[in-house]
Design a protein around this motif. Sequence first.
Motif, PDB file in Angstrom:
ATOM      1  N   GLN A  46       1.037  -1.310   0.055  1.00  0.00           N
ATOM      2  CA  GLN A  46       0.152   0.195   0.079  1.00  0.00           C
ATOM      3  C   GLN A  46       0.532   1.115  -0.101  1.00  0.00           C
ATOM      4  O   GLN A  46       0.339   2.662  -0.592  1.00  0.00           O
ATOM      5  N   TYR A  47       1.980   1.463   0.849  1.00  0.00           N
ATOM      6  CA  TYR A  47       2.493   2.770   0.947  1.00  0.00           C
ATOM      7  C   TYR A  47       4.423   2.674   0.560  1.00  0.00           C
ATOM      8  O   TYR A  47       4.482   3.061   0.208  1.00  0.00           O
ATOM      9  N   LEU A  48       4.427   1.320  -1.133  1.00  0.00           N
ATOM     10  CA  LEU A  48       5.453   1.122  -1.753  1.00  0.00           C
ATOM     11  C   LEU A  48       5.788   2.431  -2.204  1.00  0.00           C
ATOM     12  O   LEU A  48       6.835   3.005  -2.207  1.00  0.00           O
ATOM     13  N   GLU A  49       5.727   3.181  -2.919  1.00  0.00           N
ATOM     14  CA  GLU A  49       5.983   4.329  -3.532  1.00  0.00           C
ATOM     15  C   GLU A  49       6.266   5.589  -2.502  1.00  0.00           C
ATOM     16  O   GLU A  49       7.432   6.098  -3.475  1.00  0.00           O
ATOM     17  N   GLU A  50       5.790   5.852  -1.585  1.00  0.00           N
ATOM     18  CA  GLU A  50       6.249   6.649  -0.331  1.00  0.00           C
ATOM     19  C   GLU A  50       8.038   6.158   0.188  1.00  0.00           C
ATOM     20  O   GLU A  50       7.836   6.681   0.304  1.00  0.00           O
ATOM     21  N   LEU A  51       7.674   4.558  -0.202  1.00  0.00           N
ATOM     22  CA  LEU A  51       8.708   3.953   1.078  1.00  0.00           C
ATOM     23  C   LEU A  51       9.893   4.020   0.171  1.00  0.00           C
ATOM     24  O   LEU A  51      11.050   3.936   0.294  1.00  0.00           O
ATOM     25  N   HIS A  52       9.779   4.311  -1.612  1.00  0.00           N
ATOM     26  CA  HIS A  52      10.839   4.300  -2.447  1.00  0.00           C
ATOM     27  C   HIS A  52      10.877   5.880  -2.335  1.00  0.00           C
ATOM     28  O   HIS A  52      12.457   5.706  -2.875  1.00  0.00           O
ATOM     29  N   ASN A  53      10.150   6.771  -2.636  1.00  0.00           N
ATOM     30  CA  ASN A  53      10.494   7.906  -2.168  1.00  0.00           C
ATOM     31  C   ASN A  53      11.565   8.360  -1.105  1.00  0.00           C
ATOM     32  O   ASN A  53      12.589   8.769  -0.967  1.00  0.00           O
ATOM     33  N   LEU A  54      11.365   7.804  -0.275  1.00  0.00           N
ATOM     34  CA  LEU A  54      11.896   7.691   1.499  1.00  0.00           C
ATOM     35  C   LEU A  54      13.601   7.103   0.950  1.00  0.00           C
ATOM     36  O   LEU A  54      14.278   7.634   1.557  1.00  0.00           O
ATOM     37  N   ILE A  55      13.753   6.384   0.341  1.00  0.00           N
ATOM     38  CA  ILE A  55      15.106   5.647   0.269  1.00  0.00           C
ATOM     39  C   ILE A  55      15.947   6.329  -1.185  1.00  0.00           C
ATOM     40  O   ILE A  55      17.468   6.476  -1.009  1.00  0.00           O
ATOM     41  N   LYS A  56      15.425   7.879  -1.366  1.00  0.00           N
ATOM     42  CA  LYS A  56      15.953   8.489  -2.065  1.00  0.00           C
ATOM     43  C   LYS A  56      17.092   9.062  -1.014  1.00  0.00           C
ATOM     44  O   LYS A  56      18.064  10.426  -2.302  1.00  0.00           O
ATOM     45  N   ASN A  57      16.494   9.527   0.035  1.00  0.00           N
ATOM     46  CA  ASN A  57      17.575  10.534   1.168  1.00  0.00           C
ATOM     47  C   ASN A  57      18.347  10.499   1.914  1.00  0.00           C
ATOM     48  O   ASN A  57      17.703   9.586   3.026  1.00  0.00           O
ATOM     49  N   GLU A  58      18.861   8.914   1.337  1.00  0.00           N
ATOM     50  CA  GLU A  58      20.158   8.470   2.176  1.00  0.00           C
ATOM     51  C   GLU A  58      20.559   9.074   3.520  1.00  0.00           C
ATOM     52  O   GLU A  58      20.714   8.298   4.524  1.00  0.00           O
ATOM     53  N   GLU A  59      20.228  10.157   3.633  1.00  0.00           N
ATOM     54  CA  GLU A  59      21.086  11.068   4.968  1.00  0.00           C
ATOM     55  C   GLU A  59      19.689  11.058   6.382  1.00  0.00           C
ATOM     56  O   GLU A  59      20.381  10.667   6.893  1.00  0.00           O
ATOM     57  N   THR A  60      18.892  10.506   6.204  1.00  0.00           N
ATOM     58  CA  THR A  60      18.308  10.558   7.055  1.00  0.00           C
ATOM     59  C   THR A  60      17.322   9.094   7.091  1.00  0.00           C
ATOM     60  O   THR A  60      17.496   8.572   6.870  1.00  0.00           O
ATOM     61  N   TRP A  61      17.238   9.610   8.622  1.00  0.00           N
ATOM     62  CA  TRP A  61      16.999   8.587   9.551  1.00  0.00           C
ATOM     63  C   TRP A  61      15.380   7.433   9.494  1.00  0.00           C
ATOM     64  O   TRP A  61      15.655   6.589   9.189  1.00  0.00           O
ATOM     65  N   SER A  62      14.068   8.195   8.175  1.00  0.00           N
ATOM     66  CA  SER A  62      13.966   7.502   7.396  1.00  0.00           C
ATOM     67  C   SER A  62      14.351   6.493   6.110  1.00  0.00           C
ATOM     68  O   SER A  62      13.347   5.200   5.927  1.00  0.00           O
ATOM     69  N   CYS A  63      15.317   6.606   5.923  1.00  0.00           N
ATOM     70  CA  CYS A  63      15.951   5.825   4.866  1.00  0.00           C
ATOM     71  C   CYS A  63      16.234   4.118   5.385  1.00  0.00           C
ATOM     72  O   CYS A  63      15.627   3.660   4.172  1.00  0.00           O
ATOM     73  N   PRO A  64      16.870   4.067   6.194  1.00  0.00           N
ATOM     74  CA  PRO A  64      17.492   2.688   6.698  1.00  0.00           C
ATOM     75  C   PRO A  64      15.802   2.169   7.410  1.00  0.00           C
ATOM     76  O   PRO A  64      15.865   1.011   7.007  1.00  0.00           O
ATOM     77  N   PHE A  65      14.818   2.855   8.295  1.00  0.00           N
ATOM     78  CA  PHE A  65      13.648   1.876   8.116  1.00  0.00           C
ATOM     79  C   PHE A  65      12.764   1.938   6.702  1.00  0.00           C
ATOM     80  O   PHE A  65      12.496   0.962   7.176  1.00  0.00           O
ATOM     81  N   ALA A  66      12.962   2.837   6.031  1.00  0.00           N
ATOM     82  CA  ALA A  66      12.460   1.893   4.942  1.00  0.00           C
ATOM     83  C   ALA A  66      13.008   1.153   4.060  1.00  0.00           C
ATOM     84  O   ALA A  66      12.136   0.391   3.624  1.00  0.00           O
ATOM     85  N   LEU A  67      13.975   1.112   4.139  1.00  0.00           N
ATOM     86  CA  LEU A  67      14.686   0.023   3.274  1.00  0.00           C
ATOM     87  C   LEU A  67      14.509  -1.779   4.785  1.00  0.00           C
ATOM     88  O   LEU A  67      14.270  -2.693   3.568  1.00  0.00           O
ATOM     89  N   GLU A  68      14.642  -1.198   5.357  1.00  0.00           N
ATOM     90  CA  GLU A  68      13.995  -2.878   6.025  1.00  0.00           C
ATOM     91  C   GLU A  68      12.439  -3.143   6.209  1.00  0.00           C
ATOM     92  O   GLU A  68      12.382  -4.582   6.303  1.00  0.00           O
ATOM     93  N   ILE A  69      11.612  -1.705   5.907  1.00  0.00           N
ATOM     94  CA  ILE A  69      10.022  -2.220   6.048  1.00  0.00           C
ATOM     95  C   ILE A  69      10.239  -3.227   3.935  1.00  0.00           C
ATOM     96  O   ILE A  69       9.588  -3.857   3.922  1.00  0.00           O
ATOM     97  N   LEU A  70      10.810  -2.109   3.709  1.00  0.00           N
ATOM     98  CA  LEU A  70      11.059  -2.841   2.201  1.00  0.00           C
ATOM     99  C   LEU A  70      11.440  -4.869   2.076  1.00  0.00           C
ATOM    100  O   LEU A  70      10.472  -5.949   1.763  1.00  0.00           O
ATOM    101  N   LYS A  71      12.034  -4.808   2.850  1.00  0.00           N
ATOM    102  CA  LYS A  71      12.983  -6.369   2.957  1.00  0.00           C
ATOM    103  C   LYS A  71      11.604  -7.200   3.875  1.00  0.00           C
ATOM    104  O   LYS A  71      11.871  -8.590   2.476  1.00  0.00           O
TER     105      LYS A  71
END
Length: 195
Positions: A46-71
Motif C-alpha cells: 500500500q505504501y510502496l511509492e512513499e517508501l521508495h521515495n524515502l530511500i532516495k534520501n539516504e541521509e535521513t533516519w527514515s531511509c534505513p527504516f524504509a529499507l527494512e520495511i521493504l525487506k
Amino acid sequence: MSDTDQFNLIEQLRQFDNKKGYGLSYKTVKKRLSAVIFQLIQSGEQYLEELHNLIKNEETWSCPFALEILKEIKSEKSIPHLIDFIKENEDSDYWEGCEEAMYALNAIGKPAINPLLAEINKLFEQKTYYPFLIGSLTEIRDNSVYSFMAKIVDDYMQNPDKYAGWFQIDDFTYDFETQGNKEAITLLKELLNSV
C-alpha cells in the motif's frame, strides 16, 4: 485507511528526520518507530511509492527504516529502486544502507534474479563492480545464479587481464557455498591452482 491516515503513517516514520532526531541513536529511533514500522509492514504494498521515495534520501533516519520495511514486504516492484540505491550509495558515506538493500533483494528472491543479472552484466561490460549488488544476486540460491557465477569464474581463469584492476574474485566466489552445488568444489580448486 484514509489518505489522511496514510499521510500520518508516513509522516510518523519521518518524525526523526530533523536536527533533533539526528542527535539520537539508531537503537533509540528504531524503538520509538517500532509500532509505525510494524504497521507499514502489515500494510503490504500500500505504501510502496512513499517508501521508495524515502530511500532516495539516504541521509535521513527514515531511509534505513524504509529499507527494512521493504525487506519485509518483499515486493517485486521494489527491485529497481533497491538496485539504484546500491549503485548510488555503495561508494558514498551512506554505504551501510546498501547492506540492508542487499538483504531486501535477497528476501525478494527469485524475481530479483533477472533484473540483477541484467544490471551486473551491463556493469561488468563497463568494468564496474559493486560488491553489495553482487551479494544481492549470489545470496539467492538458484541454478541460474550458480551458472552465472561459474561462467564468470571460468572466464576469469581464461582471461585474467580482462578482470585486472576492477574485479574482486575472492568476494565474487564467497557465496558458492550458498548455491549448494558440489561442482563448485572442482571449479574453486581450479581457481586456486590458476592464481
